[in-house]
Design a protein around this motif. Structure first.
Motif, PDB file in Angstrom:
ATOM      1  N   UNK A 179      13.989  15.372 -11.261  1.00 30.11           N
ATOM      2  CA  UNK A 179      15.371  15.409 -10.792  1.00 30.11           C
ATOM      3  C   UNK A 179      15.432  15.310  -9.267  1.00 30.11           C
ATOM      4  N   UNK A 180      14.400  15.815  -8.595  1.00 30.77           N
ATOM      5  CA  UNK A 180      14.365  15.806  -7.133  1.00 30.77           C
ATOM      6  C   UNK A 180      13.577  14.609  -6.619  1.00 30.77           C
ATOM      7  N   UNK A 181      12.406  14.376  -7.164  1.00 27.66           N
ATOM      8  CA  UNK A 181      11.559  13.288  -6.688  1.00 27.66           C
ATOM      9  C   UNK A 181      11.885  11.998  -7.433  1.00 27.66           C
ATOM     10  N   UNK A 182      11.915  10.911  -6.690  1.00 30.58           N
ATOM     11  CA  UNK A 182      12.199   9.608  -7.268  1.00 30.58           C
ATOM     12  C   UNK A 182      11.102   8.631  -6.854  1.00 30.58           C
ATOM     13  N   UNK A 183      10.695   7.802  -7.804  1.00 30.96           N
ATOM     14  CA  UNK A 183       9.663   6.821  -7.537  1.00 30.96           C
ATOM     15  C   UNK A 183      10.233   5.469  -7.164  1.00 30.96           C
ATOM     16  N   UNK A 184       9.364   4.514  -6.869  1.00 30.05           N
ATOM     17  CA  UNK A 184       9.824   3.170  -6.503  1.00 30.05           C
ATOM     18  C   UNK A 184      10.703   2.528  -7.575  1.00 30.05           C
ATOM     19  N   UNK A 185      10.345   2.717  -8.852  1.00 32.41           N
ATOM     20  CA  UNK A 185      11.137   2.124  -9.928  1.00 32.41           C
ATOM     21  C   UNK A 185      12.529   2.740 -10.003  1.00 32.41           C
ATOM     22  N   UNK A 186      12.625   4.052  -9.758  1.00 33.86           N
ATOM     23  CA  UNK A 186      13.929   4.713  -9.773  1.00 33.86           C
ATOM     24  C   UNK A 186      14.838   4.137  -8.687  1.00 33.86           C
ATOM     25  N   UNK A 187      14.283   3.953  -7.500  1.00 37.27           N
ATOM     26  CA  UNK A 187      15.082   3.409  -6.399  1.00 37.27           C
ATOM     27  C   UNK A 187      15.471   1.970  -6.686  1.00 37.27           C
ATOM     28  N   UNK A 188      14.553   1.202  -7.244  1.00 38.53           N
ATOM     29  CA  UNK A 188      14.855  -0.190  -7.592  1.00 38.53           C
ATOM     30  C   UNK A 188      15.984  -0.256  -8.625  1.00 38.53           C
ATOM     31  N   UNK A 208       1.661   9.580  -5.480  1.00 39.50           N
ATOM     32  CA  UNK A 208       2.091  10.924  -5.084  1.00 39.50           C
ATOM     33  C   UNK A 208       3.134  11.477  -6.051  1.00 39.50           C
ATOM     34  N   UNK A 209       4.066  10.628  -6.482  1.00 39.31           N
ATOM     35  CA  UNK A 209       5.085  11.083  -7.426  1.00 39.31           C
ATOM     36  C   UNK A 209       4.468  11.417  -8.784  1.00 39.31           C
ATOM     37  N   UNK A 210       3.540  10.580  -9.225  1.00 37.15           N
ATOM     38  CA  UNK A 210       2.938  10.771 -10.543  1.00 37.15           C
ATOM     39  C   UNK A 210       2.072  12.013 -10.612  1.00 37.15           C
ATOM     40  N   UNK A 211       1.430  12.363  -9.510  1.00 37.60           N
ATOM     41  CA  UNK A 211       0.504  13.506  -9.517  1.00 37.60           C
ATOM     42  C   UNK A 211       1.158  14.811  -9.069  1.00 37.60           C
ATOM     43  N   UNK A 212       2.378  14.755  -8.585  1.00 34.90           N
ATOM     44  CA  UNK A 212       3.033  15.981  -8.121  1.00 34.90           C
ATOM     45  C   UNK A 212       3.628  16.744  -9.303  1.00 34.90           C
ATOM     46  N   UNK A 213       3.834  18.021  -9.085  1.00 38.47           N
ATOM     47  CA  UNK A 213       4.410  18.874 -10.116  1.00 38.47           C
ATOM     48  C   UNK A 213       5.902  19.124  -9.878  1.00 38.47           C
ATOM     49  N   UNK A 214       6.500  18.390  -8.947  1.00 42.07           N
ATOM     50  CA  UNK A 214       7.906  18.578  -8.618  1.00 42.07           C
ATOM     51  C   UNK A 214       8.772  17.895  -9.673  1.00 42.07           C
ATOM     52  N   UNK A 215       9.913  18.483  -9.955  1.00 42.06           N
ATOM     53  CA  UNK A 215      10.809  17.959 -10.979  1.00 42.06           C
ATOM     54  C   UNK A 215      11.233  16.533 -10.653  1.00 42.06           C
ATOM     55  N   UNK A 224       0.834  -1.207   0.000  1.00 45.50           N
ATOM     56  CA  UNK A 224       0.000   0.000   0.000  1.00 45.50           C
ATOM     57  C   UNK A 224       0.867   1.255   0.000  1.00 45.50           C
ATOM     58  N   UNK A 225       1.948   1.240   0.787  1.00 44.08           N
ATOM     59  CA  UNK A 225       2.841   2.390   0.851  1.00 44.08           C
ATOM     60  C   UNK A 225       3.501   2.670  -0.493  1.00 44.08           C
ATOM     61  N   UNK A 226       3.944   1.615  -1.174  1.00 44.64           N
ATOM     62  CA  UNK A 226       4.580   1.790  -2.484  1.00 44.64           C
ATOM     63  C   UNK A 226       3.585   2.347  -3.493  1.00 44.64           C
ATOM     64  N   UNK A 227       2.354   1.852  -3.463  1.00 44.66           N
ATOM     65  CA  UNK A 227       1.327   2.350  -4.388  1.00 44.66           C
ATOM     66  C   UNK A 227       1.050   3.831  -4.132  1.00 44.66           C
ATOM     67  N   UNK A 228       0.890   4.202  -2.863  1.00 41.40           N
ATOM     68  CA  UNK A 228       0.645   5.608  -2.533  1.00 41.40           C
ATOM     69  C   UNK A 228       1.837   6.482  -2.909  1.00 41.40           C
TER      70      UNK A 228
END
Length: 292
Positions: free
Chosen positions: A59-68, A50-57, A42-46
């Motif tokens: 370059x700063x925000x990283x999603x689960x796939x980026x960390x993986x 949050x990453x997909x709907x945010x307007x932050x670059x 549930x945490x990974x989905x949320x």
């Protein structure tokens, strides 16, 4: 012949009791692990939402796939193997700092809780100090500790102890005092002292409270160690956040955060497994839970 028969008759009973205890432990462990895994999903989905709907670059925000990918694939910043070696080396430093505060805070909390229970005036004398440690933000208290004791294991131990102390102290004290009066009277009828009541009745009764607070204290000790590293050193996962931020290495920041979160969850799970095993044998409801 009688002794042998009695021993043979008792053998299956002990064996059945042991099997029941193991079954209870496995059942509790399965529920705990399943709940934690579901929470992580549930945490990974949320997180991804949050990453997909945010307007932050990105370059700063990283999603689960980026960390993986940071852990498993080579990139411009280095190989996956080098990333893993770096994070595990940093984790070793953080766990060493965390263990100092944990190994000091847990026995100290248990000792103070026993003193509070056995000698009520001690509680009136020292509980305000414990409340002060809980009330004052650790971020404000840590520099004071650093000024007095300098940079080193003493400061790391004190910061970790402050994080661990209060939840353990309160929960253990409550557990030791939750003994039924009937149990106390039964021990005293047979000539037991206050220490006998403590050992035979109060401690088993307090075990669930102790482990409930331990599930908080274990990740709390890691948090205290990271705060110590973040403020006063450049070592460990906490110090890496500072250096990575200065270098604009947000990938490392996210990877470190996710990595220490997973480690905390693993230690939380291990604590829950140990709790299930201990309570099945020595907890207040040991006989009921295992069918003995």
């Amino acid at each position: 012949m009688t002794t042998t028969a009695a021993g043979t008759a008792r053998g299956p009973v002990v064996s059945a009791s042991a099997r029941a205890a193991v079954a209870y432990t496995l059942r509790r462990t399965g529920v705990t692990v399943g709940t934690i895994l579901l929470s992580l999903v549930v945490l990974v989905v949320l997180w991804q939402i949050a990453i997909s709907t945010s307007q932050i670059s990105s370059f700063i925000t990283k999603g689960p796939l980026d960390v993986w990918n940071y852990f498993t694939q080579d990139g411009d910043g280095g190989t996956a193997a080098s990333h893993q070696r770096t994070l595990f080396a940093l984790l070793g430093v953080t766990l060493q700092d965390a263990s100092i505060g944990f190994l000091v805070g847990v026995p100290l909390s248990a000792l103070i809780a026993v003193l509070f229970t056995m000698f009520r005036p001690v509680e009136f004398m020292f509980m305000p100090i414990a409340m002060l440690l809980r009330t004052v933000p650790l971020l404000a208290m840590a520099p004071v500790i650093y000024i007095i004791f300098g940079n080193g294991p003493v400061t790391a131990a004190l910061i970790g102890t402050v994080v661990v102390l209060f939840p353990l102290l309160v929960n253990i004290t409550v557990g030791l005092r939750s003994v039924s009066q009937q149990s106390v009277d039964l021990v005293r009828v047979y000539g037991g002292s206050r220490f006998t009541v403590l050992r035979k009745v109060a401690v088993p009764t307090a075990l669930p409270h102790f482990f409930a607070s331990m599930r908080i204290a274990v990740p709390g000790a890691i948090t205290g160690a990271m705060l110590y590293e973040y403020l006063f050193t450049s070592a460990g996962l906490g110090g890496t956040v500072v250096t990575a931020k200065a270098a604009f290495d947000y990938q490392l920041i996210w990877a470190s955060t996710v990595f220490v979160t997973i480690v905390s969850v693993v230690f939380y799970t291990i604590t829950a497994i140990i709790e299930a095993a201990v309570l099945s044998e020595w907890g207040p409801d040991a006989g009921k839970s295992t069918g003995r």
